[in-house]
Write a protein that holds these residues in place. Structure first.
Motif, short mmCIF file in Angstrom:
data_model
loop_
_atom_site.label_atom_id
_atom_site.label_comp_id
_atom_site.label_asym_id
_atom_site.label_seq_id
_atom_site.Cartn_x
_atom_site.Cartn_y
_atom_site.Cartn_z
N SER A 154 0.83 -1.20 0.00
CA SER A 154 0.00 0.00 0.00
C SER A 154 0.87 1.26 0.00
O SER A 154 0.61 2.20 -0.75
CB SER A 154 -0.93 -0.01 1.22
OG SER A 154 -1.76 1.14 1.24
N ALA A 193 -9.83 -4.77 3.06
CA ALA A 193 -10.25 -3.50 2.48
C ALA A 193 -10.54 -2.45 3.56
O ALA A 193 -10.30 -1.26 3.35
CB ALA A 193 -11.48 -3.70 1.60
N PRO A 197 -7.51 0.94 3.63
CA PRO A 197 -8.43 1.62 2.71
C PRO A 197 -7.75 2.25 1.50
O PRO A 197 -8.43 2.54 0.51
CB PRO A 197 -9.09 2.69 3.59
CG PRO A 197 -8.11 2.93 4.70
CD PRO A 197 -7.48 1.60 4.96
N ASP A 198 -6.43 2.44 1.56
CA ASP A 198 -5.71 3.01 0.43
C ASP A 198 -5.08 1.94 -0.47
O ASP A 198 -4.49 2.27 -1.51
CB ASP A 198 -4.61 3.96 0.92
CG ASP A 198 -5.16 5.16 1.67
OD1 ASP A 198 -6.24 5.65 1.27
OD2 ASP A 198 -4.53 5.59 2.65
N LYS A 200 -5.15 -0.77 -3.22
CA LYS A 200 -5.99 -1.18 -4.34
C LYS A 200 -6.01 -2.71 -4.41
O LYS A 200 -4.96 -3.34 -4.54
CB LYS A 200 -5.46 -0.57 -5.63
CG LYS A 200 -5.58 0.95 -5.66
CD LYS A 200 -4.85 1.55 -6.85
CE LYS A 200 -3.35 1.57 -6.62
NZ LYS A 200 -2.63 2.35 -7.67
N LYS A 221 -16.86 -1.48 -0.86
CA LYS A 221 -15.53 -0.94 -0.60
C LYS A 221 -14.98 -0.29 -1.87
O LYS A 221 -14.77 -0.97 -2.89
CB LYS A 221 -14.59 -2.04 -0.11
CG LYS A 221 -15.05 -2.73 1.18
CD LYS A 221 -15.16 -1.75 2.34
CE LYS A 221 -15.44 -2.43 3.67
NZ LYS A 221 -16.80 -3.03 3.74
N ASN A 223 -12.11 0.61 -2.77
CA ASN A 223 -10.77 0.19 -3.21
C ASN A 223 -10.73 -1.24 -3.73
O ASN A 223 -9.64 -1.78 -3.98
CB ASN A 223 -9.76 0.35 -2.07
CG ASN A 223 -10.16 -0.38 -0.79
OD1 ASN A 223 -11.33 -0.47 -0.46
ND2 ASN A 223 -9.17 -0.88 -0.05
N TYR A 225 -11.80 -4.17 -6.62
CA TYR A 225 -12.17 -4.41 -8.01
C TYR A 225 -12.31 -5.91 -8.23
O TYR A 225 -11.90 -6.72 -7.39
CB TYR A 225 -11.12 -3.83 -8.96
CG TYR A 225 -10.94 -2.34 -8.84
CD1 TYR A 225 -11.44 -1.48 -9.81
CD2 TYR A 225 -10.28 -1.78 -7.75
CE1 TYR A 225 -11.29 -0.10 -9.71
CE2 TYR A 225 -10.13 -0.40 -7.63
CZ TYR A 225 -10.64 0.42 -8.61
OH TYR A 225 -10.50 1.79 -8.50
N LYS A 251 -15.57 -1.14 -12.28
CA LYS A 251 -14.66 -1.90 -11.42
C LYS A 251 -14.43 -3.33 -11.94
O LYS A 251 -13.80 -4.14 -11.26
CB LYS A 251 -15.21 -1.96 -9.99
CG LYS A 251 -15.34 -0.59 -9.35
CD LYS A 251 -15.90 -0.71 -7.95
CE LYS A 251 -14.84 -0.46 -6.93
NZ LYS A 251 -15.31 -0.62 -5.54
N LEU A 291 -6.84 1.97 -13.18
CA LEU A 291 -6.38 1.34 -11.95
C LEU A 291 -4.86 1.24 -11.91
O LEU A 291 -4.22 1.49 -10.88
CB LEU A 291 -7.00 -0.06 -11.83
CG LEU A 291 -6.60 -0.90 -10.61
CD1 LEU A 291 -7.01 -0.22 -9.31
CD2 LEU A 291 -7.23 -2.29 -10.70
#
Length: 294
Positions: A154, A193, A197-198, A200, A221, A223, A225, A251, A291
Motif C-alpha cells: 500500500s 479493504a 483503505p488506500d 488497491k 468498498k 478500493n 475491483y 470496477k 487502476l
C-alpha cells in the motif's frame, strides 16, 4: 537497474490483467509441477501443450496487440513447487516491456524477508502489483501475519491481486492436491479493504461458489475491483453479468488466466454476452488503465 518502460496503452486493444509466468528460464519444474500443469490443461481444455515461457507469452500478446499483466505465484512453502524467482521473471519482463506489465508474488509467510523483497522490487523494477493465492499459499487473507506485507504494498502505491473462489486449481487430484478452498472466500477480503483503505485490491475470478460475497465487497468498498479471469464468459452467472452492466461497470477488469485460458477464447465468448456497448471498452481496457495508472 533502471525501471523498465511500460507499454504504450494507446495502441493496445485490451489489457489482460491476469496472466501467469509458468516456466522459469533454465529451470524446469521437475518437482511434481508437470502433473499439476497436465491436470490444469485437462480441466480447462487448454491448447497449450507445455507452460509457455515469458518470452513466448510476450510474443503471443504482442501479436494480438494486447497488453498483459504477468506474475508468478510464490507457493513453494505450501505446495513444494519451487517458486519462479521474481527477479528472474522481472528481468525477462523488462526485456519485453512494450507489452508486459510486471507484477510479482511473495508468500506472506516469509514475514520481514518478504516485506524487504516487496520494497526492493517496487523500487528496482517498478513492480505495479503483487499476486496472492490464498488456496495455494495456505492462509486466510485477513490473517494479521500478512498485514506488514500489505502495508508495504500500500505504501508503495502498488496493487494486491487475490485469487478467490474455486477455478480448477488442484481439481481432480487426490485430496484436491491438499488445497483448501476455504481460504479463498472473498468475504475475508472485506477485512483487508477496511484495514487498508488506500490499498488497491483486485478479487480475481468469478468467485464460485461465493459470487455474491465478492459483488457485495466490491460494491461496498471503493478500493476493491473484480477481474473476470479463470472462467469462460459463457459460464458467468447471471448476477455477475447484471453487475457488469450496472453497479460495478467501472470496477470490472478483463483477465484471461493465461495460459490455461487464452485471450482468444475469452474475448470470443465475451463478445456473445449481453453487455451494453458503452461498457465493453471499460471492461476490456479503460478500467484497468485507470487502476494501473498508466
Amino acid at each position: 537497474m533502471p525501471k523498465p518502460k511500460l507499454p504504450n496503452l494507446d495502441d493496445a486493444v485490451a489489457i489482460d490483467i491476469h496472466t501467469h509466468a509458468e516456466e522459469p528460464c533454465g529451470l524446469h519444474g521437475d518437482d511434481g509441477y508437470d502433473d499439476f500443469q497436465a491436470q490444469m490443461a485437462s480441466y480447462f481444455k487448454s491448447p497449450n501443450k507445455h507452460p509457455p515461457t515469458v518470452e513466448e507469452t510476450a510474443a503471443y500478446y504482442r501479436a494480438k496487440k494486447i497488453a498483459a499483466v504477468i506474475f508468478p505465484v510464490d507457493a513453494e512453502r505450501e505446495t513444494g513447487f519451487r517458486r519462479y524467482n521474481n527477479d528472474e521473471m522481472l528481468q525477462v519482463a523488462a526485456e519485453n516491456s512494450d507489452v508486459l506489465i510486471p507484477f510479482a508474488s511473495i508468500d506472506p509467510h516469509k514475514g520481514k524477508l518478504g516485506v524487504r523483497e516487496a520494497k526492493r522490487l517496487m523500487s528496482e523494477f517498478g513492480v505495479k502489483g503483487f499476486k496472492f493465492h490464498p488456496t495455494m499459499q495456505g492462509f486466510y487473507p485477513n490473517d494479521r501475519m500478512a498485514y506488514p506485507l500489505y502495508e508495504a504494498i500500500s505504501d508503495g502505491g502498488a496493487i494486491a491481486l487475490f485469487h478467490t473462489g474455486q477455478t480448477g486449481v488442484g481439481s481432480g487430484m487426490p485430496g484436491g492436491m491438499g488445497m483448501r478452498l476455504k481460504y479463498s472466500n472473498p468475504m475475508y477480503m472485506d477485512d483487508v479493504a477496511v484495514d487498508f483503505p488506500d490499498l488497491k485490491v483486485i478479487l480475481a475470478h468469478p468467485s464460485f461458489p461465493w459470487q455474491e460475497e465478492a459483488l457485495s465487497v466490491a460494491t461496498h468498498k471503493p478500493n476493491v475491483y473484480i477481474d473476470l479471469s479463470g472462467w469462460s464468459p459463457k459460464y458467468f452467472p447471471p448476477i455477475l453479468v447484471r453487475y457488469i452492466n450496472s453497479i460495478l461497470q467501472d470496477k470490472m477488469l478483463f483477465g484471461s488466466d493465461w495460459p490455461v485460458i487464452t485471450p482468444d477464447r475469452w474475448l470470443s465468448d465475451f463478445a456473445k454476452l449481453d453487455i451494453r456497448d458503452e461498457i465493453r471498452p471499460k471492461v476490456l481496457k479503460q478500467n484497468a488503465r485507470k487502476l494501473l495508472g498508466i
